[in-house]
Scaffold this motif. Sequence first.
Motif, mmCIF file in Angstrom:
data_model
loop_
_atom_site.group_PDB
_atom_site.id
_atom_site.type_symbol
_atom_site.label_atom_id
_atom_site.label_comp_id
_atom_site.label_asym_id
_atom_site.label_seq_id
_atom_site.Cartn_x
_atom_site.Cartn_y
_atom_site.Cartn_z
ATOM 1 N N VAL A 81 51.362 37.554 32.763
ATOM 2 C CA VAL A 81 50.228 38.301 32.191
ATOM 3 C C VAL A 81 48.979 38.097 33.036
ATOM 4 C CG1 VAL A 81 48.694 38.507 30.198
ATOM 5 C CG2 VAL A 81 51.159 38.297 29.851
ATOM 6 N N SER A 82 48.731 36.878 33.503
ATOM 7 C CA SER A 82 47.544 36.631 34.347
ATOM 8 C C SER A 82 47.653 37.387 35.666
ATOM 9 C CB SER A 82 47.367 35.131 34.602
ATOM 10 O OG SER A 82 48.454 34.604 35.337
ATOM 11 N N ILE A 83 48.856 37.511 36.218
ATOM 12 C CA ILE A 83 49.065 38.301 37.439
ATOM 13 C C ILE A 83 48.785 39.779 37.170
ATOM 14 C CG2 ILE A 83 50.820 39.126 39.075
ATOM 15 C CD1 ILE A 83 52.151 36.332 38.774
ATOM 16 N N ILE A 84 49.305 40.289 36.049
ATOM 17 C CA ILE A 84 49.096 41.705 35.690
ATOM 18 C C ILE A 84 47.613 41.993 35.499
ATOM 19 C CG2 ILE A 84 49.472 43.426 33.873
ATOM 20 C CD1 ILE A 84 52.265 42.195 33.472
ATOM 21 N N TRP A 85 46.913 41.124 34.795
ATOM 22 C CA TRP A 85 45.482 41.347 34.556
ATOM 23 C C TRP A 85 44.704 41.336 35.875
ATOM 24 C CZ3 TRP A 85 42.976 38.947 29.587
ATOM 25 C CH2 TRP A 85 43.704 39.357 28.461
ATOM 26 N N THR A 86 45.012 40.386 36.724
ATOM 27 C CA THR A 86 44.269 40.257 37.993
ATOM 28 C C THR A 86 44.516 41.448 38.910
ATOM 29 O OG1 THR A 86 44.462 37.852 37.831
ATOM 30 C CG2 THR A 86 43.833 38.758 39.970
ATOM 31 N N LEU A 87 45.772 41.814 39.108
ATOM 32 C CA LEU A 87 46.087 42.955 39.976
ATOM 33 C C LEU A 87 45.570 44.254 39.361
ATOM 34 C CD1 LEU A 87 49.713 42.129 41.215
ATOM 35 C CD2 LEU A 87 47.509 41.499 42.217
ATOM 36 N N GLY A 88 45.632 44.360 38.033
ATOM 37 C CA GLY A 88 45.095 45.544 37.354
ATOM 38 C C GLY A 88 43.597 45.682 37.552
ATOM 39 N N LEU A 89 42.881 44.556 37.470
ATOM 40 C CA LEU A 89 41.426 44.575 37.704
ATOM 41 C C LEU A 89 41.111 44.957 39.149
ATOM 42 C CD1 LEU A 89 40.190 41.424 35.728
ATOM 43 C CD2 LEU A 89 39.489 43.798 35.341
ATOM 44 N N MET A 90 41.905 44.454 40.092
ATOM 45 C CA MET A 90 41.707 44.813 41.495
ATOM 46 C C MET A 90 41.827 46.320 41.678
ATOM 47 S SD MET A 90 43.765 41.811 43.579
ATOM 48 C CE MET A 90 43.434 42.578 45.174
ATOM 49 N N ALA A 91 42.857 46.898 41.097
ATOM 50 C CA ALA A 91 43.067 48.348 41.210
ATOM 51 C C ALA A 91 41.955 49.111 40.495
ATOM 52 C CB ALA A 91 44.424 48.725 40.623
ATOM 53 N N LEU A 92 41.571 48.651 39.318
ATOM 54 C CA LEU A 92 40.539 49.326 38.523
ATOM 55 C C LEU A 92 39.194 49.345 39.239
ATOM 56 C CD1 LEU A 92 40.186 50.646 35.697
ATOM 57 C CD2 LEU A 92 39.405 48.416 34.875
ATOM 58 N N LEU A 93 38.891 48.256 39.964
ATOM 59 C CA LEU A 93 37.610 48.139 40.665
ATOM 60 C C LEU A 93 37.656 48.694 42.085
ATOM 61 C CD1 LEU A 93 36.630 44.535 39.457
ATOM 62 C CD2 LEU A 93 35.759 46.726 38.608
#
Length: 763
Positions: free
Chosen positions: A247-259
């Motif tokens: 979950v921490s990997i998903i959140w981090t990579l998702g934030l990278m893509a979102l930003l």
Amino acid sequence: MKVNTISEKIIAFKWPIIVLVSVLTLVLGLQIRNLRIDADVLSSLPDSDPDALLMRQIGQNFGGNRMGIVILETDNIYRTEVIEHIRILTDTIERIDGISSVSSLSNIINIKGGDSGIEIGQLVDEYKLPETEEEFNLLRENIQSNAMYKGSIVSEDETSCLIVFTLQDDANVNVVAQQVIDKTTALELPEKLYYIGSPMLITYIAQLMKKDLSGLLPVALILIALILFVSFRTWNGVILPLLTAIVSIIWTLGLMALLGFSMSMISNNIPMILLAVGSAYAIHVVNRIQLLQNQGNPFPVKAALSYVMIPVILAAVTTAIGFVSFIFGAYLEMIKEFGIFTAVGTFVACLLSIFFVPAILEVSGRKLKRGEVSESARNEILQNKAWSDRFLRPLKSFLMKHPKQILVTWCLVILFSLFGIFFIKRSVDIQDYFKKGNPTRQAERIMVEKFGGTKPVFVHFRGNMQDPWVLNTMMRASAYMEESPDIYTSMSVAKLIAEINLAITGNREVPGEEDMIQQLWFLLDGNEVMQRFVNEDLTEGIIISKFKSPDNKSKKEFAAYMQKFIDSNSKEECEIQITGMPFVDITMDQSLVNSQIGSISIAIVFVILIVGLILRSLKSGVYAALPIIAAILILFGLMGLTGISLNMATVLVASVALGIGIDYSIHVISHFNQAYAYTEDLDHAIDEAVIVSGRAIVINVISVSAGFLVLVFSEMVPLQYFGILIAISMFSSSFGALTMLPAILILSKKKSNPEKKKIKEKS
């Protein structure tokens, strides 16, 4: 707010916590499909660096600075069918969107004089390719007599030929380079084709990154799951640490893509690091909750959080500091981005371990009768005893008896490591990312041996490009450069003018009058090769060359050598600057040292202060930092003694090791202080620190080190070393936390309480 109050809130709001985490995971998980992979080092160069800034300006003003090369290798270039294949390759690449120019034997400019005057055309007539031996001898003579082409288009042994192409400044590097590979490979030519140059290397690395992420990460997850199952023997002990990490990997990579950030060759390590960090925090939480359940505690989740919440938060803060420290002194933007997002992922993992994991355990634990020890719990107690009897309890007994000997041993190991540090080598050559048998290594070898290297060098001139003095200065600069053992040849508009003048007057030199230069210039006007050498308003021009040696010492010597020429020839009417990858490499090399020293120093100071502040003892902060400092020194000593170079990947290891390794010391010293404050019994406090915390530490070290060692199978060499070094640092920092730190605490307490020591000895 007190820890017990927070624990009660977590239990009360367990379902909203689970739902919120699930929704955010789904939303951010959908963003990952928009995450781009960008292995381009040039795009990560800072605008504050003059070499990087000048390279970007040259790219904008001279049709791009991203040069790719296709090497055609055969037994003899001078054959009609080979020339035809070179023409086909050239035409194929020219038709690809995003390509600004292509140069090869089939379309290169040729200047010749005759009875009818000057003729400027192509070296090879595409409508009438050479067929006879006489025609090939003439072609060979034309190439060998031209200093710009000899050894730069066709190798002197006549077995290799280059097709050089430049990407438009706004082109998508990965897409264009991949099209070049796909379309030229699809031609199925009989000759061997090799691909080199920054666009091709970027594409190759991006492909290797995808392969590693899709292949190695699942293997690491499975391996860690098996180790956790053997360690905990419960599904919660396996699923929750891995779920926290995922979950921490998903959140981090998702934030990278979102930003709008991309995955770089550095941030490619984020998933593996968060797998370590995320599972580590959850392991400590699950370990304590299961321990209290096994002891029959009626409120295991609430009680466990009162023990582990502060150490886990403290560990997360200090770990994040280790990652954020990359912001200070890092030369490449990709390293700064890595530090920021890994720190974000660390905080996410911490929050999940404190809120999400207890909420899950509270929900699943409701099925059990509280206060009652189950059969599985009895088995767990027996297993804990087996752990203790086999390793941790003998270790604790040895610590209590021989603390001084342990510290002396550590001092000797540190001294030996300090000796190894002096042998550390540095490398910023991107070729080091590839294994020795990789085709890019073979292409690099051909370029160095036959074409003078691959690293572009640009000498930039600002002035009137039709002024005789400016053009003659360019000619002198070229001649001066070519005296360097690492520069084989160079190209510029001044050399083109000199070649035309040779065809007219028989002298290869720039005319002394501007009117004559303008007449010769008219013959070149409209030729596409001109956009590579001068800008539209003829106020700027460049010399293009290639640097041969990968050795950083040679690059520094060349930079100093060229600076002498610039200092003595650069004037207001002709400003001279030089840039290129050798100069960027010099700055990157120095940044490896600066960022390593700066980031580690900052991280250690902040770790000491924060640990000292939270534990209300600066001495505790210093004690907690000592094992990880020792582990870092061992790490550097090992690198020096084994020849592992400090590069863009391994420069991350020390700060990552500090960030992960400090957790072990924090858990040991926190549990020691807590137990000693309750009982003032040194033996019991060491027992609590080594036996209870030690079990979670050992499980974490074995599982996560195994995960990092999976990187040994990476296609990228620095990542192989990265995995090995992180695993070694985790073993050394954990061993330090379980031996050096307790030994220091024992001696410290005995010194501060001599009367208790005497009473203990008498009893």
